[in-house]
Design a protein around this motif. Structure first.
Motif, PDB file in Angstrom:
ATOM      1  N   ARG A 199       0.873  -1.175   0.000  1.00  0.00           N
ATOM      2  CA  ARG A 199       0.000   0.000   0.000  1.00  0.00           C
ATOM      3  C   ARG A 199       0.906   1.220   0.000  1.00  0.00           C
ATOM      4  N   ARG A 200       0.404   2.331  -0.529  1.00  0.00           N
ATOM      5  CA  ARG A 200       1.206   3.555  -0.496  1.00  0.00           C
ATOM      6  C   ARG A 200       0.511   4.608   0.343  1.00  0.00           C
ATOM      7  N   GLN A 201       1.323   5.443   0.982  1.00  0.00           N
ATOM      8  CA  GLN A 201       0.828   6.513   1.839  1.00  0.00           C
ATOM      9  C   GLN A 201      -0.216   5.968   2.806  1.00  0.00           C
ATOM     10  N   HIS A 202       0.240   5.054   3.656  1.00  0.00           N
ATOM     11  CA  HIS A 202      -0.651   4.337   4.576  1.00  0.00           C
ATOM     12  C   HIS A 202      -0.368   4.762   6.018  1.00  0.00           C
ATOM     13  N   PRO A 203      -1.416   5.079   6.794  1.00  0.00           N
ATOM     14  CA  PRO A 203      -1.210   5.471   8.190  1.00  0.00           C
ATOM     15  C   PRO A 203      -0.782   4.292   9.071  1.00  0.00           C
ATOM     16  N   ILE A 204       0.233   4.539   9.889  1.00  0.00           N
ATOM     17  CA  ILE A 204       0.653   3.612  10.945  1.00  0.00           C
ATOM     18  C   ILE A 204       0.892   4.474  12.177  1.00  0.00           C
ATOM     19  N   GLY A 205       0.101   4.273  13.204  1.00  0.00           N
ATOM     20  CA  GLY A 205       0.192   5.146  14.368  1.00  0.00           C
ATOM     21  C   GLY A 205      -0.100   6.578  13.946  1.00  0.00           C
ATOM     22  N   VAL A 206       0.778   7.495  14.330  1.00  0.00           N
ATOM     23  CA  VAL A 206       0.598   8.909  13.972  1.00  0.00           C
ATOM     24  C   VAL A 206       1.349   9.270  12.694  1.00  0.00           C
TER      25      VAL A 206
END
Length: 114
Positions: A37-44
């Protein structure tokens, strides 16, 4: 969380050229059958590329990652992302432009280690 999703969508539309090049190689399971995936949120954080199934994050660093302060900030970011169980690798725009095959080989090597 909606704030992060919205920001991630925006980043996808404003993707730097080096990230576009790498994305063409990562998308649609082109690399080792692995879904990214691209530009994916992980935590903050919003990471450039991630394989959730293999827990690999790929960060693409441009010229704004070269001062001592920026390097320290990247190290903190990496530590925090790794605290979620991910392995983080960093590549530079220059590496993608001048040695894409080497970058892909390195990513394959990292995938093999996970």
């Amino acid at each position: 969380m909606n704030r992060f999703k919205s920001r991630a969508r925006c980043l996808r539309t404003e993707q730097p050229r080096a990230e576009e090049i790498l994305w063409r190689e990562l998308r649609n399971r082109h690399l080792d059958g692995c879904k990214f995936r691209r530009q994916h949120p992980i935590g903050v954080y919003i990471v450039d590329f991630v394989s959730l199934e293999r827990k690999l994050v790929i960060e693409v660093d441009g010229a704004t990652h070269s001062t001592d302060e920026e390097i320290a900030r990247d190290a903190r970011r990496t530590t925090e992302i790794e605290s979620f169980g991910f392995h983080v690798v960093r590549v530079t725009h220059t590496d993608i432009y001048k040695n894409l095959d080497g970058v892909l080989d390195w990513i394959l090597l990292e995938l093999g280690r996970l």
